[in-house]
Design an enzyme around this catalytic site. Sequence first.
Site, mmCIF file in Angstrom:
data_model
loop_
_atom_site.group_PDB
_atom_site.id
_atom_site.type_symbol
_atom_site.label_atom_id
_atom_site.label_comp_id
_atom_site.label_asym_id
_atom_site.label_seq_id
_atom_site.Cartn_x
_atom_site.Cartn_y
_atom_site.Cartn_z
ATOM 1 N N ARG A 26 0.259 -2.953 10.300
ATOM 2 C CA ARG A 26 0.220 -4.350 9.830
ATOM 3 C C ARG A 26 -0.201 -4.397 8.365
ATOM 4 O O ARG A 26 0.584 -4.676 7.485
ATOM 5 C CB ARG A 26 -0.737 -5.164 10.721
ATOM 6 N N ASP A 27 -1.439 -4.076 8.081
ATOM 7 C CA ASP A 27 -1.955 -4.148 6.719
ATOM 8 C C ASP A 27 -1.274 -3.117 5.822
ATOM 9 O O ASP A 27 -1.022 -3.377 4.644
ATOM 10 C CB ASP A 27 -3.472 -3.919 6.760
ATOM 11 N N HIS A 219 -14.190 -2.300 6.611
ATOM 12 C CA HIS A 219 -12.808 -2.171 6.136
ATOM 13 C C HIS A 219 -12.863 -1.937 4.624
ATOM 14 O O HIS A 219 -12.965 -2.876 3.848
ATOM 15 C CB HIS A 219 -12.048 -3.462 6.465
ATOM 16 N N HIS A 221 -11.543 -0.361 0.904
ATOM 17 C CA HIS A 221 -10.438 0.087 0.063
ATOM 18 C C HIS A 221 -10.963 1.134 -0.908
ATOM 19 O O HIS A 221 -12.153 1.150 -1.237
ATOM 20 C CB HIS A 221 -9.829 -1.100 -0.684
ATOM 21 N N CYS A 252 -3.558 -5.427 -0.826
ATOM 22 C CA CYS A 252 -3.670 -6.848 -0.535
ATOM 23 C C CYS A 252 -2.733 -7.594 -1.467
ATOM 24 O O CYS A 252 -2.852 -7.492 -2.685
ATOM 25 C CB CYS A 252 -5.107 -7.340 -0.730
ATOM 26 N N ASN A 261 -5.796 1.138 1.409
ATOM 27 C CA ASN A 261 -6.865 1.227 2.389
ATOM 28 C C ASN A 261 -7.389 2.657 2.487
ATOM 29 O O ASN A 261 -6.724 3.609 2.062
ATOM 30 C CB ASN A 261 -6.324 0.830 3.768
#
Length: 312
Positions: A26-27, A219, A221, A252, A261
């Site tokens: 997804r991300d 989460h 980065h 993002c 990520n």
Amino acid sequence: MTDGLPMCVPSQDLPARVRIHEVGARDGLQNEKTVVPVEVKAEFIHRLAEAGLTTIEATSFVHPKWVPQLADAEQLFPMVQDIKGVALPVLVPNERGLDRALALGARRIAVFASATESFAKANLNRTVDEALAMFAPVVAKARADKVHVRGYLSMCFGDPWEGAVPVAQVVRVAKALMDLGCDELSLGDTIGVATPGHVQTLLASLNEAGVPTSSIGVHFHDTYGQALSNTLAALQHGVTTVDASAGGLGGCPYAKSATGNLATEDLVWMLEGLGIDTGVDLGRLTATSVWLASELGRPSPSRTVRALSHQE
């Protein structure tokens, strides 16, 4: 090192097991400019499951205009939802998105809030409090249907427009998000500016505000190369849920300074070396990221993938 694994030297006072919340499908893929075929996405998720990942965020039921790459959510979810032993959370932006997800049988959903006004405006076109009000009926409806709810909170450490974000500000929004009824909170370092002391201070402040460590995931980065050190700081505080993206894919779309990520392989390498159980087969996971990199037409950003697969 033997067989592509680090030497295991356990460290005291760390969790025995960490649950990796895999966000690559997804991300990781949502920012790809060329639309990835739904069959490739489905195979990616199946391969991740075969590598031992037990939580794989599958897609997002956001309006296709905002994230064209995930416009195939209705096609994709039925192709993967029967994978045994794997939780498949999906992102929902509002009640409409929730209804679409529930209609397909989704049992785990996530909402996406911001700790800062600037990012709330850019990402959701609302103030922070307006966004929370929008999520309230979403969370309530999901909970009434016994659906697990994750609350993402972005910009927890820094914001490209506002700079450093005060810890108290993050705690206020995080507590409000949990008070809506979320089962789990994921703290997002959206532009990758966190450092270990900042991480531990925020976690301690959340605990003081009544948010238990057991409900918190992280989460990170890797914009400034701090994702693994920040993860270790979170583990030392007792966090046992860590978000990561296979191959280090993703960023993002609304924060231009955000790079990828934390790579799942890099995370697994560190955790294996610390003697922390993940249930993940690093060799199979690396092979999966090499395969996906070939589908995307470029090498994987993950240092571990490159080292183990000898990618240039």
